[in-house]
Design an enzyme around this catalytic site. Structure first.
Site, short mmCIF file in Angstrom:
data_model
loop_
_atom_site.label_atom_id
_atom_site.label_comp_id
_atom_site.label_asym_id
_atom_site.label_seq_id
_atom_site.Cartn_x
_atom_site.Cartn_y
_atom_site.Cartn_z
N HIS A 1 4.48 -0.58 -8.22
CA HIS A 1 4.30 0.83 -7.43
C HIS A 1 5.05 0.59 -6.12
CE1 HIS A 1 0.94 1.71 -10.11
NE2 HIS A 1 0.84 2.67 -9.81
N LYS B 1 1.60 1.28 -1.33
CA LYS B 1 0.38 1.36 -2.00
C LYS B 1 -0.47 0.32 -1.36
CE LYS B 1 -2.01 1.50 -6.66
NZ LYS B 1 -2.82 2.77 -6.20
#
Length: 268
Positions: free
Chosen positions: A155, A159
């Site tokens: 990601h 995040k």
């Protein structure tokens, strides 16, 4: 017409959800909130999302949002979502949570509240990922203990939780399919020397880089062959569309705690 409210409406996911509401028949934007002091408070939600003006202003009053809407969508942080849950429960409305990183205690609070309200809780609203959830369990059951399982997720660098809620859910599904206790066999990253991979380990590995929206890979490694399942999200719109679909579905359901397997009719 179903009125949908968005918590965290000025964020990246919030703006995508507003755009998906605008593009979906049978739903309309009922309002949106951000935290007190947010610089965009008072701005028109349509303009925030890059759309035509909606004559609906961004506020910091979640209780008023719940009053004005049939269902709330919340992709924020656990502490924010718990405040949303309290407001929704007080008004007996419906809610869709795409938030990840809930503690065990927070999950219990959601389960308790869902005895009297309608709630969809899913770590990933993507239709493709939810098909992956179903397939991963079926593949694990067929291959059994003869194949090692490794899960890799990637990601964007902003995040906060790791591993991702999606990777956690995949590991839970695989562990259940193989009748293993994930608390005992889950391995989160590896470093140093060892005697080799444990026979029943389920590896979960996290990558964080750039602006990656979301990638998940499940590897089943056997002697002489490897089977891989993978999903890559190219746009946050895939999560937004799934959340709006969940919102449309959940308003007509009895009280309970649901996930996207229920929404998509994938539940066995």
């Amino acid at each position: 017409m179903i009125k949908v409210g968005v918590v965290g409406a000025a964020g990246r996911m919030g703006r995508n959800i507003i755009a998906s509401i605008d593009d979906t028949e049978g739903v309309e934007l009922g309002g949106g909130t951000e935290s007190a002091g947010h610089p965009d408070l008072g701005r028109d939600l349509g303009e925030l999302a890059g759309l035509a003006k909606k004559n609906v202003a961004l506020t910091d009053d979640v209780n008023a949002l719940v009053d004005a809407c049939d269902v709330i969508i919340d992709f924020t942080l656990p502490e924010v979502s718990m405040a949303t849950l309290k407001a929704v429960a007080a008004k007996n409305k419906a809610v869709v949570f795409g938030t990840t990183g809930f503690s065990a205690g927070q999950k219990r609070e959601i389960e308790q509240a869902a005895k009297s309200i309608r709630c969809v809780l899913a770590p990933n609203m993507s239709i493709g990922v939810n098909v992956l959830f179903k397939i991963a369990g079926e593949v694990a059951r067929v291959l059994g203990d003869a194949y090692d399982v490794e899960i890799v997720e990637a990601h964007h660098k902003f995040k906060k939780d790791a591993p991702s809620g999606t990777a956690v859910r995949i590991s839970e599904i695989v562990a259940d399919a193989l009748e293993r206790n994930l608390d005992e066999v889950g391995v989160y990253g590896r470093k140093g020397f060892s005697d080799g991979r444990g026979e029943k380990e389920i590896g979960v590995h996290t990558l964080r880089a750039g602006d990656i929206i979301g990638e998940h890979r499940v590897m089943f490694g056997g002697m002489g062959e490897t089977l891989e399942l993978s999903h890559r999200a190219q746009s946050r719109q895939t999560f937004a569309r799934g959340s709006v679909r969940a919102a449309q579905w959940v308003v007509s359901q009895p009280p309970g705690l649901y996930d996207m397997q229920d929404v998509l009719g994938l539940r066995d």
